[in-house]
Design an enzyme around this catalytic site. Structure first.
Site, PDB file in Angstrom:
ATOM      1  N   GLU B 764      37.164  40.046  42.088  1.00 57.62           N
ATOM      2  CA  GLU B 764      37.316  38.625  41.765  1.00 57.62           C
ATOM      3  C   GLU B 764      36.943  38.342  40.316  1.00 57.62           C
ATOM      4  O   GLU B 764      36.120  37.480  40.025  1.00 57.62           O
ATOM      5  CB  GLU B 764      36.474  37.760  42.715  1.00 57.62           C
ATOM      6  CG  GLU B 764      36.986  37.712  44.142  1.00 57.62           C
ATOM      7  CD  GLU B 764      38.285  36.936  44.267  1.00 57.62           C
ATOM      8  OE1 GLU B 764      38.471  35.985  43.496  1.00 57.62           O
ATOM      9  OE2 GLU B 764      39.102  37.314  45.114  1.00 57.62           O
ATOM     10  N   ASP B 765      37.519  39.113  39.423  1.00 55.87           N
ATOM     11  CA  ASP B 765      37.355  38.875  37.984  1.00 55.87           C
ATOM     12  C   ASP B 765      35.967  39.133  37.440  1.00 55.87           C
ATOM     13  O   ASP B 765      35.686  38.771  36.311  1.00 55.87           O
ATOM     14  CB  ASP B 765      37.732  37.431  37.613  1.00 55.87           C
ATOM     15  CG  ASP B 765      39.217  37.213  37.708  1.00 55.87           C
ATOM     16  OD1 ASP B 765      39.934  38.183  37.455  1.00 55.87           O
ATOM     17  OD2 ASP B 765      39.637  36.104  38.038  1.00 55.87           O
TER      18      ASP B 765
END
Lengths: 380, 1153
Positions: B764-765
């Site tokens: 998630e980044d």
């Protein structure tokens, strides 16, 4: 014609195949075992096959014999300067080479400034930033001569080095740079008087400073003719404008790169596997010229094979940086193969200056030895 | 550029030589295309980044204020008309303040630090009458101060105007600060640019029901009205606020003297289709039996809204005066000559009918050409006018009251009665609250000013170019939010916020200029002398003759011209020659058969290079002269090489993007395509390779990035400053970055990024960071907070005192950091709960003072202030400043500095809208390393790429990598590849190969953990990363037990109050569904607000516990017989009691449990 055709297509029974020679791997497996194949899209066969019985079905023993290791292991120093060192380590597993690298970076102790007592700082550099900058200055001092300072230890001449920095830029004069040569070693410890809570109670005793040295460090034989100083004289610590002043005392202690990068004795230490460039076919004439031109690091050379014909040869495989230009496009990857030798490491150590690189490496070996020792004793 | 393609050798040569490119490329002979880039820095040099604000304010200060004062220059007493006061002249002085009669000059920095207003006195010269009755004398007075005007920084009144870098430094100013804002009571305030529909223009559109309407918002110095003519059920009506209901338009025309229907039809045009559309209205008029002007006026009289306090005497004149003064107020009526108004109405009708026949003729409200930007100068002038008039009215009133008194003690002096404070206070209050409440102009707007965002330099500049919308944000409409094609080059297509204000709040593009008002008089006479036929002399028939165009200046119909194109060309030629203002726009509208000339303020325009038949007027020698410093941007303008075009005139131009593209009909050539972006979007390298929302996200995030704020950042006393310890300039720059000085005040660091997955803490980044990089100072930041204390003086003469701290005793430890003066000293390490000011306040602050000589120590109570910060963290007192505030109290400000290194959860972002938090921090030896020993600073997960499509980021990595290898900053300006302001990927790849890297930027990496090579080549190189202001330390929060709200006894809310974490409705639903009843019981009652109550089983009401009798007693039954004790949430008990208070009895029915 027809018979030939038949011969080609006709299936050969398995039992008619030639026997794989026992005790020796077939060439393609041997290649996979000993080389990393750097194909155009991804490196393959990067892993080391360590399991002794990996090729048991072919009657090949993959176990490592101490005898063989002793015979095959080699270290060749390629380049050695005051701070840098390049050497080849041949005949060893990647895991062990990596262990040395890891130890060099993280577990070899050095001395670095840890505590900074700031008496006066009117410069634009904030105290914390100044302290951080001081911490990162490499010190030219053998850490083996010092002890670790644990939490309850009093700073003494065996675990602390004290530096003083007092620079002032006079009013009316131009801006000055404070460089690392302004850090002055205080062999007798701190000069700052500690203001204890009950200073009036025992005024008779010696005024207390932030260190308790029993003797001056300069009287110790190790340092008497080798004063402690930063490794480089020209590291800019701060800049001072007219009227600004920095007065501080910096205490260096022994520590490890694990805790903070400032204690790492190397700028970096790394290895690469020995490049191997193989020409799978003869490359001649224009193609050869093209190949030579393609490589930015001049791996290939041209060889005259008479009759005005030229052939490409691999002259300097060691300088290959794996830019993969030579296998880019037009089926070049069928002509040239880029490989890495799995058990040949070109190891580079860039020391920060506390210890010469060769000493660093021997120290690293000692630490690995220690660790092995510890495992063995714990196991037995 | 053609040259580049023709001559690849030269190009490569230049590429290789790196930094020499500027000199060599510019000196190289250019065959046909001219490199016009140099114009932009030149343009920005003369213009600055916020010229629109400065121009507007300068115009106000130099011209507008004089006009306002001139228009209201006379105060005459109503009692004695001979007593008067006349303003002769007005001017704004130097910023200064008068303290104890001594004038002291102000500098902006001084105002910021000591909470003052940066304002200058408004001087007037007056002529007035002294004495009264018989002994009158005229007197003159010069330089009377009527108030203090807040001064915009860097405007012509500011002391910083025209100062060079060194002088600015001496004033404590940052030379890169753009100015354009005000300093009010120590806080910097910008007046946002306000977007509005243009005034005095006919706008044809449809109302909610789909009826075609023509509306004009008239705005003159006197009034503001809105006139709407609408077609309802085929009949045409006028809607005007002053009439109670809609009025048939024919009757209005008749009332204005157009009694003949034929004339009306002629005026609209003889096309039978138009007459047909008009027929129902004419019939309607006949039905009402209105035939003459008199009848029409009588009819209208019925419809006039009755004013609540109307006198009724001048009743019959009302309708006519409304038609004269309020109906289409922008058309002047001289000597009751309504003809211009009639023609105007006819034009409106004609355009409406066109729109009814052909929907394309409808005006687009979102079209930028129909919009005007209201700037600080215009807004201030409105405010000043109102305040000035109010002040004059007040003065007249006081003069009148004094004159009515029979006996006066002193000699009468008119000049004594000008009240100074009202203007000063009014301006200051409006600017500091941002609420424009100008009743005179029916203006009630909120949030017009904002505190200048000082989070990052780019945020500050971006704030100055921000345009606030005309609509409310809540409206769910797509039209005004959509990107308008007419925005091209004027407003930035990327820079808009996300969420509710999306598309409504806009930003100016780099080269945009907003015009100020220009004189109309000379233009009008010029038009007439260029062959415009006067309206007065034209019959209705002649008005719409084929092949003749109407000439309209700022919404006012001047007349018609038979050769519009020739007329327009002549006007343009005059403009290029500098005979009329450079911002006057001439626009020939073929569809409407009109020539629009605009000289009003608030139009957006931009400079373009003029081309004659596709040949650029700018030649090589011009650019050479520019480089040699012989020429300036202004000389280009003066010589007619460059001109400003506004959105409307752009429609008459054929603009080529590049000189090569110019064809026969090309009239203009763009200067550089990257100027369509604004300041914030200009930071993004290769934005034209990104998915467009990513650029928008970056525009929002660039304003949150930490870095350098200004050169004077360490001398500022802002409430909150975020700084980066080691900011860098981006390796991959753009031309905009250099133009806006982002390379001098950067907000980020060049991090070596490896795009690979690592450890699972990068989903998630999230990014994985190298601990050694952090140790060496990557992402280190300084957070400075201001704390202030005031040593208050009280009404009884007592005051707070700051005393020497006690060095012994139980509080000595908390007072360690205090100096002997009772204040924390700079450089001290401050921990939570430390006292930073040892202040004591008198217990009695009201009433008479008990003793004249000071109070005894016992009369003071300690009111120390303690530092509240994150527990376990240490901060440092950075600076202590003492000043006196406006009430002359001693004000002490402390800047508390906290240096932070990145930790897990801190937010980082690249310049491509790719934000992510730090997922984990990994030791360097575990990080992968390359064949050259390079170890990345952070690892980014490759899953960030496919869905985001930020190809620009990949090119940035390649370009950065090539940049560090060859030692030259690479460029990535938007759309810059053809003109050489962005390096092409091919060239970058070649550089990479020459330095032994793979052309695709992928390296052969070894795993730091196993020591074996990774089974993939890893895309690795430097990317500029920004640290955003959101840090875990400021957000993390947890609590066990803690404070509760007094009234409900439930835990408080919010981190700042150390509040609890709520089990909300949805969480509750989950627990119910799961059947975890005891958990609900615990969460909702035991851990919240349990309360023991006495319940009467008989009446079901709550009783109380009598401690004497040791029983519960029901107060309704007056006994303790049927009392049960039970637990209840306190809020429930409170609810019962509140219900009882409003006569609702809740009864509890208890059963045995």
């Amino acid at each position: 014609m027809i018979s030939e055709e038949e011969q080609k297509t006709s299936k050969i029974p398995v039992w008619d195949l030639p026997d794989v020679p026992k005790g020796k791997l077939p060439p393609h497996l041997e290649l996979q075992r000993t080389r990393v194949l750097c194909t155009f899209d991804a490196p393959t066969h990067t892993e080391n096959i360590r399991y002794s019985g990996a090729y048991a079905s072919m009657g090949v023993d993959n176990s490592l014999r101490l005898e063989d290791f002793r015979n095959n292991f080699k270290v060749e120093v390629i380049k050695l300067t005051e701070d840098d060192m390049e050497f080849d380590m041949i005949g060893i597993d990647a895991a062990i080479a990596n262990a040395f690298r890891r130890i060099l970076i993280a577990e070899l102790p050095t001395m670095a400034i840890e505590k900074v007592f700031i008496a006066n700082n009117t410069s634009v550099v904030q105290d914390e930033v100044l302290a951080h900058r001081l911490g990162l200055i490499p010190l030219k001092v053998d850490p083996r001569l010092f002890n670790y300072m644990s939490e309850n230890d009093e700073p003494n001449e065996r675990n602390t080095i004290v530096f003083k920095l007092h620079v002032r830029c006079e009013r009316g004069s131009p801006r000055i740079k404070v460089k690392s040569n302004e850090l002055k070693w205080l062999p007798n410890g701190s000069e700052f008087i500690r203001s204890t809570e009950k200073s009036t109670a025992d005024s008779t005793s010696k005024t207390k400073t932030y260190t308790s040295f029993s003797c001056g460090q300069d009287s110790l034989p190790e340092f008497s003719d080798n004063p402690i100083a930063p490794k480089h004289d020209d590291i800019i610590i701060a800049k001072l404008g007219p009227g600004q002043e920095i007065e501080l005392e910096a205490h260096a202690v022994k520590g490890m790169g694990k805790t903070h990068a400032k204690w790492s004795p190397v700028a970096t230490a790394w290895y690469r596997m020995l490049p191997e460039v193989v020409l799978l076919q003869e490359i001649e004439d224009e193609r050869a010229e093209e190949l030579v031109k393609k490589c930015p690091v001049n791996v290939f050379d041209i060889e005259d094979i008479g009759k005005g014909r030229k052939r490409a040869t691999v002259a300097r495989p060691r300088s290959c940086t794996l830019c993969r230009e030579c296998i880019r496009g037009d089926d070049w990857d069928k002509l040239v193969a880029l490989r890495r030798v799995k058990d040949h490491f070109i190891f580079t150590i860039e020391s920060t200056g506390a210890l010469p690189p060769e000493v660093l490496f021997t120290e690293a070996v000692k630490i690995l030895e220690d660790k092995c020792e510890r495992v063995i004793t714990e196991l037995s | 550029m053609v040259v580049r393609e023709d001559d690849p050798v030269l190009f490569n040569d230049l590429q290789e030589k790196g930094l020499d490119i500027d000199k060599q490329a510019l000196a190289a002979p250019v065959k046909n295309a001219v490199d016009k880039f140099q114009l932009i820095p030149e343009f920005l040099k003369v213009r600055g980044l916020v010229k629109q604000h400065l121009d507007s304010f300068n115009y106000f200060v130099r011209t507008q204020i004089k006009k306002i004062v001139q228009a209201n220059d006379l105060i005459t007493s109503r009692i004695d008309p001979n007593i008067y006061l006349r303003y002769k002249d007005v001017r704004i002085g130097e910023p200064s303040i008068i303290i104890d009669g001594v004038t002291e000059k102000l500098t902006p920095q001084k105002c910021r630090l000591s909470d003052m207003t940066y304002a200058a006195p408004i001087y007037v010269n007056i002529e007035y009458i002294t004495g009264s009755n018989a002994s009158k004398a005229t007197q003159m007075k010069r330089d009377v101060i009527i108030g203090r005007m807040p001064i915009m920084l860097r405007s012509s009144c500011c002391i910083l105007y025209g100062k060079d870098e060194e002088e600015l430094a001496r004033y404590g100013e940052c030379p890169l600060d753009p100015g354009g804002y005000f300093i009010i009571k120590g806080t910097e305030k910008v007046i946002l640019i306000q977007e509005q529909l243009s005034k005095n223009r006919i706008i044809i559109d449809t109302d909610k029901k789909g009826c075609v309407q023509a509306s004009v918002t008239s705005s003159t110095e006197m009034t503001k009205t809105k006139t709407v003519i609408r077609v309802e059920k085929e009949k045409i009506y006028l809607h005007l606020n002053q009439f109670t209901s809609k009025v048939p338009i024919m009757i209005v025309l008749k009332a204005m003297g157009m009694e003949s229907d034929q004339e009306v039809v002629q005026m609209i045009g003889r096309d039978p289709r138009y007459s047909e559309l008009l027929l129902p209205s004419i019939e309607d008029c006949v039905k009402e039996s209105v035939h003459t002007q008199h009848q029409a006026l009588e009819f209208l009289e019925q419809k006039v809204k009755k004013l609540p306090f109307s006198t009724g005497t001048d009743k019959e004149g009302r309708a006519l005066s409304i038609l004269r003064d309020l109906f289409l107020a922008n058309i002047p009526v001289r000597e009751n000559n309504f003809r211009p108004k009639c023609i105007y109405v006819a034009v409106m009708l004609r355009r409406m009918m066109e729109a009814m026949l052909n929907k394309d003729a409808m005006d687009d409200k979102d079209y930028v050409g129909n919009k005007r930007l209201e700037l600080s100068g215009q807004l201030l002038s409105l405010l000043f006018e109102d305040l000035f008039k109010t002040m004059n009215d007040e003065a007249r009133k006081t003069i009148d009251t004094i004159l009515t008194k029979p006996i006066r003690a002193s000699r009468f002096d008119t000049s004594q009665h000008i009240v100074k404070d009202s203007i000063t206070v009014g301006l200051e209050r409006t600017l500091s609250t941002g609420n424009w409440d100008v009743k005179r102009f029916k203006m009630h707007r909120k949030g017009m000013t904002q505190v200048v965002a000082r989070l990052s330099y780019i945020g500050t500049v971006g704030h100055m170019t921000k345009i606030s919308p005309q609509f409310e944000k809540s409206r769910k409409v797509s039209g005004p939010r959509a990107l308008q094609p007419s925005q091209w080059g004027m407003l930035c297509p990327c820079d808009t916020p996300e969420g509710e204000a999306c598309g409504l709040v806009k930003n100016l593009a780099l080269m945009t200029h907003v015009t100020t008002d220009d004189e109309e008089g000379p233009l009008i006479s010029l038009c007439y002398s260029l062959g415009v036929e006067d309206l007065e002399l034209l019959s209705g028939e002649e008005l719409h003759m084929p092949n003749s165009y109407l000439v309209i200046l700022n919404g006012l119909i001047l007349g018609k011209h038979r050769r519009p194109q020739r007329f327009a060309n002549a006007m343009r030629k005059l403009r290029r020659a500098g005979k009329i203002g450079e911002f006057v726009s001439i626009f020939v509208n073929e569809k409407q058969r009109c020539v629009y000339i605009a000289s009003d303020g608030g139009r957006v325009c931009r400079p373009l290079i003029i081309a004659d038949k596709g040949v650029s007027r700018i030649k090589d020698h011009h650019m050479k002269e520019l480089r040699d410093g012989v020429r300036t941007f202004d000389s280009f303008l003066k010589e007619g090489l460059i001109e400003y075009l506004d959105v409307n005139e752009e429609n008459n131009a054929l603009i080529a993007l590049y000189e090569e593209d110019a064809k026969e009909g090309t009239t203009h050539i763009e200067i550089e395509p990257f100027t369509i972006l604004g300041v914030c979007a200009g930071l993004i390298p290769y934005p034209h390779h990104n998915q467009s929302p990513r650029n928008t996200y970056q525009c929002a995030m660039g304003k949150q990035a930490m870095g350098n704020i200004a050169y004077n950042q360490l001398c500022r006393m802002d409430t909150l400053i975020y700084l980066l310890v080691y900011p860098q300039r981006p390796l991959l720059t753009t031309r905009t970055i250099e133009l806006v000085n982002y390379d001098k005040l950067g907000a980020g660091q060049n991090a070596t990024v490896a795009v690979m997955s690592y450890s699972g803490y990068d989903i998630e980044d999230a990014i994985v960071m190298n601990k050694s990089s952090l140790d060496r100072g990557f992402g280190r930041c300084i957070v400075m907070k201001k704390m202030s204390a005031i040593s208050q003086r009280y009404e009884n003469g007592t005051s707070d005192r700051i005393i020497r701290p006690s060095r012994e005793g139980y509080e000595a430890e908390r007072m360690q950091i205090l100096d002997d003066d009772g204040l924390a000293s700079p450089g001290q390490i401050i921990r939570p709960h430390d006292i930073y000011i040892n202040k004591e306040s008198p217990i009695v602050t009201r009433g008479a003072v008990t003793s004249p000589m000071g109070l005894p120590d016992s009369a003071y109570k300690p009111s120390r202030q303690t530092y509240k910060g994150p527990e376990g963290e240490t901060a440092v007192v950075d600076r202590v400043a003492l000043c006196s505030d406006r009430n002359n109290n001693l004000c002490i400000k402390f800047m508390i500095r906290h240096t932070r290194r990145p930790e897990v959860g801190d937010k980082f972002s690249s310049r491509h809208g790719q934000k992510g938090v730090c997922g984990t921090i990994v030791q360097q030896e575990d990080f992968p390393f390359s064949e050259r020993g390079i170890c990345p600073d952070l690892i980014m997960n490759p899953h960030g790429f496919p869905s985001r499509m930020t190809v620009g980021k990949m090119i940035e990595l390649l370009g950065g990598k090539a940049g560090v290898s060859c030692g030259r900053f690479h460029y990535g300006s938007a759309f810059g590849e053809p003109s050489g302001h962005a390096d092409k990927v091919d060239a970058i790849s070649e550089t990479l190969v020459n330095h032994g890297f793979s052309y695709n930027g992928k390296d052969f990496l070894y795993s730091g953990i196993t020591g074996e090579p990774l089974q993939a080549y890893i895309f690795m190189g430097p990317i500029y990363y920004q640290k955003l202001k959101h840090m875990v330390l400021d957000k993390m929060h947890a609590r066990g037990s803690g404070p509760r709200v007094m009234i409900t006894r439930q835990p408080t809310e919010g981190r700042s109050r150390n509040g609890g974490l709520r089990v909300g409705e949805m969480e509750r639903d989950c627990l119910i569904a799961y059947g975890a009843s005891m958990l609900i019981y615990e969460r909702l009652m035991l851990s919240s607000d349990p309360f023991e109550v006495q319940v009467c089983r008989k009446c079901g009401l709550l009783g109380y516990y009598n401690y004497k009798l040791k029983t519960g007693i029901c107060s309704t039954c007056k006994n303790g017989e049927n009392i049960s004790t039970m637990k209840l949430p306190y809020a429930c008990k409170l609810l019962f009691q509140e219900l009882q208070a409003m006569n609702i009895i809740p009864r509890l029915k208890l059963t045995e449990g």
